[in-house]
Scaffold this motif. Structure first.
Motif, mmCIF file in Angstrom:
data_model
loop_
_atom_site.group_PDB
_atom_site.id
_atom_site.type_symbol
_atom_site.label_atom_id
_atom_site.label_comp_id
_atom_site.label_asym_id
_atom_site.label_seq_id
_atom_site.Cartn_x
_atom_site.Cartn_y
_atom_site.Cartn_z
ATOM 1 N N GLY A 277 53.612 12.646 -29.836
ATOM 2 C CA GLY A 277 53.134 11.666 -28.883
ATOM 3 C C GLY A 277 53.511 12.073 -27.475
ATOM 4 N N PRO A 278 53.329 11.170 -26.515
ATOM 5 C CA PRO A 278 53.628 11.502 -25.113
ATOM 6 C C PRO A 278 55.111 11.822 -24.914
ATOM 7 C CG PRO A 278 52.323 9.481 -25.276
ATOM 8 C CD PRO A 278 52.770 9.816 -26.653
ATOM 9 N N LEU A 279 55.355 12.693 -23.968
ATOM 10 C CA LEU A 279 56.714 13.087 -23.629
ATOM 11 C C LEU A 279 57.218 12.129 -22.547
ATOM 12 C CD1 LEU A 279 58.957 15.168 -24.157
ATOM 13 C CD2 LEU A 279 58.003 16.527 -22.281
ATOM 14 N N GLU A 280 57.774 10.979 -22.977
ATOM 15 C CA GLU A 280 58.255 9.946 -22.057
ATOM 16 C C GLU A 280 59.723 9.682 -22.341
ATOM 17 O OE1 GLU A 280 55.864 6.607 -22.862
ATOM 18 O OE2 GLU A 280 53.979 7.529 -22.220
ATOM 19 N N LEU A 281 60.494 9.445 -21.259
ATOM 20 C CA LEU A 281 61.933 9.239 -21.395
ATOM 21 C C LEU A 281 62.259 8.013 -22.242
ATOM 22 C CD1 LEU A 281 64.753 10.149 -20.618
ATOM 23 C CD2 LEU A 281 64.570 8.760 -18.543
ATOM 24 N N GLN A 282 61.564 6.893 -22.012
ATOM 25 C CA GLN A 282 61.831 5.676 -22.765
ATOM 26 C C GLN A 282 61.504 5.873 -24.245
ATOM 27 O OE1 GLN A 282 59.751 2.260 -21.293
ATOM 28 N NE2 GLN A 282 60.868 0.817 -22.580
ATOM 29 N N ARG A 283 60.414 6.574 -24.527
ATOM 30 C CA ARG A 283 60.035 6.830 -25.918
ATOM 31 C C ARG A 283 61.031 7.758 -26.592
ATOM 32 N NH1 ARG A 283 56.489 10.430 -28.635
ATOM 33 N NH2 ARG A 283 55.471 9.440 -30.441
ATOM 34 N N LEU A 284 61.535 8.742 -25.851
ATOM 35 C CA LEU A 284 62.522 9.655 -26.423
ATOM 36 C C LEU A 284 63.806 8.923 -26.782
ATOM 37 C CD1 LEU A 284 62.186 12.826 -24.163
ATOM 38 C CD2 LEU A 284 61.378 12.522 -26.499
#
Length: 866
Positions: A277-284
């Protein structure tokens, strides 16, 4: 019919085609304006558009965009050149874009809140950009720590077309003749299943920062991605221009020191895995699992935006799994000065730290323990107006997902010289807490151990002042649900003991108070229940409760007061009547208070005296019993007397019983000008009674009138008590007394007394007999009154505010032994100072010794007092 000419038909076709063209242009312009408006573009213009064999050129392009949040973007570009699209084995593409000069001005809105979380770019969309892009010079104004800062430099970027990879970016920045260069190379597989990024930052062509990163989609299922990376910054060059430049963006350096850039070290590496999926800080942070390591060495204060000036050393190794990030290795010695940022907003200004120092060190591992764990010792100190110390030992079991953190030997110390919060003022607050606890992925539990306490020298709350306040907090427990790194459903419960050496209030006597009870608080619901007791012995059970809708409820039950052991109410209330002294009987009471947001205050008070005895002013009272109820709703006060009775009153004359039953309603703004109603008001008097017929009275004018009725008054009782020598008699009197009250006092106008049947009046005084020997008229009066049988005894009377009683007495009757019992009529004018009369009675043995002493003391202080 005449046929139309061919020229006419041609003209009609041309007109129709022209109309269609105009309509198409108008519609196209309308859609273009709609697009600009939707993108927030307020201005778009260009100049000098030319076409050549190599492609179009623009002399100048201007654009202004304004977002709904208030931020504004302005772009001005000069000498733009775009090569015509070409075609190769990858299809059509734009070969090259060149801009000679670019100026960008972005102004962020002060009310736009936090910046949006950046999303990872779609690399396929980037492939549509020209394969070679060049900006010879650019000037960009951006928000920074010092306000607005200027970036100047040039930009070169290239890629290989639809496959995008490899791609290269070169950004060159200039500042005061110095150069900072960023080289970024992106490579990988054509299907983008594996990417590799190499980044270098050079200062004056000398490499200082290196970043290596790879992003790979696992081939086994294609649903997970692995991200590996390394960051190394062995130190920055020691150069004044770099310090000034970084200071503009990161914040000012300490006024008394300049950090050594060369001494600062930063190393980091990581290996993370998460669903594709997207490389996002919150998602990580919520979905990634893996490990990360950070080593930082900042020997001198370094500005960290949103935190302050940070210095020290940090070695940290973290392991994560689906949002749970735990340390595997921690060692820190960090110092934060000049704190700043939104995290300070929740701390009252006097408690905000000026410096923070954190030390974390490993403790020896217990070799006998089979479970993996990380033992640490932690110490956090803060300096400022308030001084805080947190020390504890931590045992972390970093086994995911069932991790656990145990707190041992926890200690918190807080010292605050003074603190002003709204209308509250604290002086010399000292808190000492000892605690143990546990935190895991589901819950938090903390328990305060013995010696947990606080001391407060002074506390001011509006009109209330507490001196020498102490609290025992041992046994309090904090519990909460832990989920997603946040605490929910907080609950605080346990015993609570408070004690103050002096409580000062305009309505209370200064003395010490003690509280012992229990606190239960869960979210927006709080409950406090226990016993409150004063130093003078006044005690009550008290319960305070605040519900989820903000409503506050208080219920208090007064511990029964036995007045033979003392009167704690008189020793507690400033407004306790100074002339009232109770020494026998019992008193019970209770109170209720309800306060809801947006609703008036509702309070109720009920007092139940039982057989009270004592003294009021210069009157004895015994057997006071009944019930008094008070109800306050907003500013409206209602009082109700239910079966109030005083068995005996003695102001010098024995009276009673007195019975009262009625209501009084008024406003707190004018408490003495309300509505009075009574169902019973009766006093036993001289063998008869005085009473008021049930009625009501409006006291709003400050004056009132009452018609007191008298019935069955016995002359024998009056003469027995009246201090007149040789006066006796028998008979019954009835009457009425129009009683008027006002600001000047009490008076009686046109009062009336008369007998209800025949009676006898006997006045045998040796002094009168002596006077009668020389006065023939007085001799007749004296002989007649020695045994006067009256058929009528009546009097008109009045009483003024100075206490003088005026009576016009009429007697009709005869003495059977005088002149064969012929009828005799008397008209007698009498005047009596009633306060002086009562004073003389109160100096006799008709009253208690205490009343005689009070009267004598008052006469000694003021000989003219009555």
């Amino acid at each position: 019919m005449t046929a139309r000419h061919p020229k006419w038909r041609s003209a009609r076709r041309i007109a129709l085609a022209g109309a269609l063209l105009i309509a198409a242009l108008a519609y196209g312009n309308h859609r273009w304006q709609q697009l600009l408006h939707a993108q927030g573009i307020e201005h778009l213009s260009w100049q000098g558009l030319h076409f050549s064999l190599s492609g179009p050129t623009l002399q100048r392009l201007q654009l202004e965009q304004r977002q709904a949040t208030g931020s504004r973007l302005q772009i001005a570009a000069e000498h733009l050149r775009l090569d015509w699209p070409t075609h190769d084995d990858q299809g059509w593409h734009l070969p090259r874009l060149r801009i000679a000069d670019l100026k960008v001005d972005w102004q962020a809105s002060s009310s736009s809140g936090s910046p949006p979380v950046p999303h990872s770019p779609d690399l396929h969309i980037l492939a549509a950009l020209p394969r070679h892009m060049a900006i010879d010079t650019f000037d960009t104004w951006l928000p920074c720590a010092s306000g607005r800062c200027l970036l100047q430099g040039s930009l070169q970027a290239s890629h290989t077309g639809a496959q995008l990879l490899p791609a290269h970016l070169e950004l060159r920045l200039r500042h005061e003749g110095q150069r900072l260069t960023l080289h970024a190379d992106l490579d990988g597989q054509p299907d983008l299943q594996e990417l590799a990024l190499q980044t270098r930052v050079l200062f004056n062509e000398e490499q200082r920062i290196r970043l290596s990163s790879t992003l790979k989609t696992l081939k086994d299922n294609g649903t997970k991605q692995v991200w590996r990376g390394e960051l190394a910054m062995p130190g920055l060059p020691e150069a004044p221009w770099l310090q000034d430049w970084l200071g503009q963006w990161l914040g000012p350096w300490p006024a008394d020191a300049t950090p050594s850039l060369q001494a600062m070290r930063l190393e980091a590496d990581w290996q993370l895995q998460w669903p594709q999926g997207p490389l996002e800080l919150q998602r990580l942070s919520k979905m990634a699992q893996g490990e990360a390591r950070i080593h930082a060495q900042v020997p001198e204060p370094w500005p960290v935006p949103g935190f302050g000036l940070l210095q020290g050393n940090l070695n940290l190794k973290l392991a994560g799994n689906a949002g749970d990030w735990l340390p595997r290795q921690v060692q820190a010695d960090l110092r934060l000065t000049r704190p700043q940022g939104t995290w300070l907003e929740g701390i009252p200004e006097p408690l905000r730290p000026e410096t923070l120092q954190l030390q974390i060190a490993p403790r020896p591992v217990n070799a006998l323990s089979d479970a993996p764990h990380l033992p640490l010792s932690l110490q956090l100190r803060s300096q400022g107006q308030a001084r805080t110390l947190l020390q504890c030992e931590l045992d972390i079991t970093p086994q995911l997902p069932d991790w656990r953190l145990e707190l041992k030997a926890g200690r918190i110390e807080l010292d605050v010289p003074r603190l002003q919060l709204a209308d509250s003022r604290l002086e010399r607050l000292n808190v000492r807490l000892q605690m143990t606890g546990q935190l895991d992925r589901e819950r938090l539990q903390l328990t305060l151990e013995k010696e947990s306490r606080f001391n407060l020298e002074q506390l001011g709350l509006a009109e209330l002042r507490l001196a020498g306040l102490k609290g025992q907090l041992a046994g309090l427990r904090l519990a909460a649900e832990h989920s997603g790194g946040a605490l929910r459903a907080l609950q605080l419960s346990g015993p609570l003991r408070l004690q103050t050496a002096h409580l000062l209030h305009p309505r209370l006597q200064a003395q010490g108070w003690r509280w012992q009870g229990r606190l239960d608080a869960a979210g927006v619901r709080q409950r406090l229940a226990g016993t409150l007791q004063s130093e003078q012995g006044l005690a009550m059970s008290l319960q305070l409760q605040r519900s989820s809708d903000g409503a506050l409820a208080m219920d208090a039950q007064l511990t029964e007061i036995l007045l033979h052991a003392g009167n704690p109410l008189a020793a507690t209330l400033i407004d306790w009547p100074a002339r009232l002294d109770l020494d026998k009987g019992r008193l019970q009471g209770r109170a209720r208070l309800r306060l809801r947001p947006g609703a008036p205050l509702l309070a109720e008070l009920e007092l139940q005296p039982q057989d009270l005895s004592g003294i009021y002013d210069r009157s004895e009272l015994r057997g006071l019993s009944g019930r008094l109820q008070a109800r306050l709703r907003g500013s409206q006060l209602e009082l109700q007397l239910t079966e109030l009775e005083v068995a005996h009153l003695n102001p010098g004359l024995p009276l009673g019983p007195l019975r009262l039953r009625g209501q009084y309603s008024t406003s707190l703004a004018q408490p003495l000008r309300g509505q009075l109603a009574w169902q019973q008001a009766e006093l036993a008097l001289l063998g008869g009674r005085a009473w008021l017929s049930p009625s009501n009275q409006d006291l709003s004018t400050g004056s009132a009138s009452f018609s007191v009725r008298l019935e069955g008054l016995q002359l024998g009782e009056l003469f027995r008590l009246y201090p007149a020598e040789g006066l006796a008699g028998q008979g019954t009197l009835n009457g009425r007394l129009p009683l008027l009250t006002g600001p000047a006092g009490v008076r009686i106008e046109q009062g009336r007394l008369e007998n209800s049947g025949p009676g006898i009046l006997q006045f045998r005084s040796e002094r009168i007999r002596t006077l009668a020997r020389t006065n023939p008229a007085m001799k007749l009066v004296a002989e007649a009154l020695e045994d006067f049988h009256f058929s009528q005894l009546s009097s008109d009377l009045g009483y003024d505010e100075q206490g003088t009683l005026h009576m016009v007495l009429r007697l009709e009757g005869r003495n059977p032994t005088l002149e064969k019992g012929r009828p005799i009529h008397f008209n007698i004018n009498l005047e009596e100072d009633i306060p002086a009369l009562l004073t003389s009675l109160q100096l006799t043995d008709r009253v208690s010794e205490r009343i005689r002493q009070r009267v004598q003391q008052r006469l000694q202080q003021d000989p003219d007092a009555h």
